[in-house]
Design a protein around this motif. Sequence first.
Motif, mmCIF file in Angstrom:
data_model
loop_
_atom_site.group_PDB
_atom_site.id
_atom_site.type_symbol
_atom_site.label_atom_id
_atom_site.label_comp_id
_atom_site.label_asym_id
_atom_site.label_seq_id
_atom_site.Cartn_x
_atom_site.Cartn_y
_atom_site.Cartn_z
ATOM 1 N N TYR A 219 16.360 17.061 27.567
ATOM 2 C CA TYR A 219 17.096 16.115 26.724
ATOM 3 C C TYR A 219 18.344 16.692 26.082
ATOM 4 O O TYR A 219 19.191 15.951 25.606
ATOM 5 N N ARG A 220 18.454 18.023 26.040
ATOM 6 C CA ARG A 220 19.552 18.598 25.269
ATOM 7 C C ARG A 220 20.896 18.416 25.965
ATOM 8 O O ARG A 220 21.937 18.515 25.330
ATOM 9 N N GLY A 221 20.872 18.173 27.263
ATOM 10 C CA GLY A 221 22.124 17.940 27.964
ATOM 11 C C GLY A 221 22.545 16.481 27.932
ATOM 12 O O GLY A 221 23.477 16.080 28.618
ATOM 13 N N MET A 222 21.854 15.674 27.152
ATOM 14 C CA MET A 222 22.171 14.242 27.062
ATOM 15 C C MET A 222 23.657 14.037 26.770
ATOM 16 O O MET A 222 24.219 14.704 25.919
ATOM 17 N N THR A 223 24.271 13.133 27.509
ATOM 18 C CA THR A 223 25.701 12.877 27.354
ATOM 19 C C THR A 223 25.898 11.412 26.947
ATOM 20 O O THR A 223 24.978 10.606 27.075
ATOM 21 N N PRO A 224 27.094 11.073 26.478
ATOM 22 C CA PRO A 224 27.321 9.679 26.053
ATOM 23 C C PRO A 224 27.063 8.666 27.170
ATOM 24 O O PRO A 224 26.455 7.623 26.935
ATOM 25 N N ALA A 225 27.505 8.971 28.395
ATOM 26 C CA ALA A 225 27.288 8.004 29.476
ATOM 27 C C ALA A 225 25.803 7.885 29.787
ATOM 28 O O ALA A 225 25.296 6.791 30.047
ATOM 29 N N ALA A 226 25.093 9.012 29.754
ATOM 30 C CA ALA A 226 23.652 8.976 29.999
ATOM 31 C C ALA A 226 22.977 8.087 28.962
ATOM 32 O O ALA A 226 22.115 7.265 29.293
#
Lengths: 357, 357
Positions: A219-226
């Motif tokens: 989850y830590r790589g979650m990005t705005p588009a994701a």
Amino acid sequence: MLKVAVLGAGHGGHAMAGHLALKGFSVRVFNRFEEELIHLRERGGVTLEGAIEGFGGLELASTDAAEVIPWADVIMVVVPAFAHRWMAEACAPHIRDGQVVVLNPGRTGGALEFRNVLRERGVEAEVLVAEAQTLVYACRISGPARVRIAGIKRRVPLAALPASNTPEVLEKVGALYPQFVPAANVLETGLSNIGAVFHPATVLLNANRIEAGEEFEFYRGMTPAAARLLEAVDAERLAVARSFGLELDSAADWLLRVYEGVRGETLYERIQSNEAYQGIKAPKSLEVRYVLEDVPTGLVPFASLGELASVPTPTCRALVDIFCALLGRDFWGEGRTAEKLGLAGMSADEVVKFVNA
Amino acid sequence: MLKVAVLGAGHGGHAMAGHLALKGFSVRVFNRFEEELIHLRERGGVTLEGAIEGFGGLELASTDAAEVIPWADVIMVVVPAFAHRWMAEACAPHIRDGQVVVLNPGRTGGALEFRNVLRERGVEAEVLVAEAQTLVYACRISGPARVRIAGIKRRVPLAALPASNTPEVLEKVGALYPQFVPAANVLETGLSNIGAVFHPATVLLNANRIEAGEEFEFYRGMTPAAARLLEAVDAERLAVARSFGLELDSAADWLLRVYEGVRGETLYERIQSNEAYQGIKAPKSLEVRYVLEDVPTGLVPFASLGELASVPTPTCRALVDIFCALLGRDFWGEGRTAEKLGLAGMSADEVVKFVNA
């Protein structure tokens, strides 16, 4: 004292069987595969550690449903939702009047599918079928016949099918778990399936490095588009629920309610700020429960219930279609469509009546 | 000597304008934005390096279509396909009888959309509109008014709309590029859009780390499941083509034909073994041509042409829907649907007649 059959000998099955036995209930375990039962038989029970400490002795651990199902007062199913169908088929020849079945949890449509399988198999016994919204325990098997309980939920919504039976089920299983509280119906428990919102989409956006076996925090790589993609799935889930008269928490609000220290207005900010997500490792294969469970027993019923209620679910459908192509599987065929749930041909209003009355 | 308008001053526009001028043709460049023209004006032309060496002097570089379009014999459009509509609108007031327009390349449906825009704008001039299947050059701007030509293709299929005009177009533009060879029609050039098969799906499966700006090689992390997704998209593309009577190369066979040293039977093996894919860096944003061009002018027309021909394209549709959610854009509205291509309401047979006759 209640006789409890625990169906499933994975993490949750170990925790539940051990804990209920420790509480003094008579417990037998049924499991599809012999392998998971060997240590339980050798040790005669489960050692609990962590939030609960002690040893719970089992009456029996068997792969023979005939030794477990007819004996029980309450049947607690603790398997991945894609195995509910198999468990229902295993129960069908043995189930009898007055028994209570609880799916822990049902994911989306668990109780509906379970009861539909019993009906398809010609079961005429008067059985109460219910589903919990989540598993009571956060737990992991920590050794042979040993399980570590990281936490116990304080409140677990439960609904019977139909919901008019919920009080009777709660009366019977309240002795096992005072945490169970009534949900409106199985649409509420089923459409509160947040895992199906978070897991498949996040796997998809990381599919290449997951399949390549790279190590990273899920989850830590979650990005705005994701997060926008998760929000699109979530908006469809909420719209489907609304078409059945249910106003459910958004995934963003669920994060705020369930986890401490979550901040921010958007789903993106709340996932980013959720310390509980730190250290959760990404899977190293696409063939994991995040996909194999959450697609057929989450996204498929979201989409199929949406279709039934004329609510568009393009993002859910798209995710299912892409996972079909990625894994070369037919999740529409495997998954919980309205037909599998016994709801084919019903309108949204008829479904509500069906699950309530 | 032919007067050539080059529309677009990006990598391809630089290469084409410079090279054609170097060959001795009169060249004017038209571009939407002033910025890309400044150096061209200062230097009076383009310096070519690499596979072609020399300086090509330009007659003019302008953002005023009136100075470029009416003057030209041949109009070479060298912009991303999502800009074809804008270019067609810019040309509409100025275009005149006998001119030839070639899209380099058209992607899927470029010539159809371009001509449809001219018609919508009431253009009555007799104009030949054609599209190339790919850009003649592999090239990159390497400095102010300077472009490096890495390679020149030996054979570039081209089709006019309708295809009965292809010989006349080839006669006129053959002087510019002897590489142009006739394709069956614009469905063949358009449905040979391999980029739309490879790019969006591969971006999606790496979306999280792309948006996070991680550095990695775009194709070298290809996994078996990823290749299955590409194959599903490709199978839909081929099925759509087949419904229009076209037997096209699969993406796997295309790799074998275009690149040297490609080995293996499956798409996965062929991508893995393609040395030309080594070193191709992944984009560092989702808002790149791999998405912004290949979704609306590749996957959208694949799906829309499929719908017209009653060919299911669930994987193409799913990719479009997911990119809509990811980027918060309406690619179905932006993209090349049958309606945008002037094909609304036609059967597959009628489309074939329309593009041929």
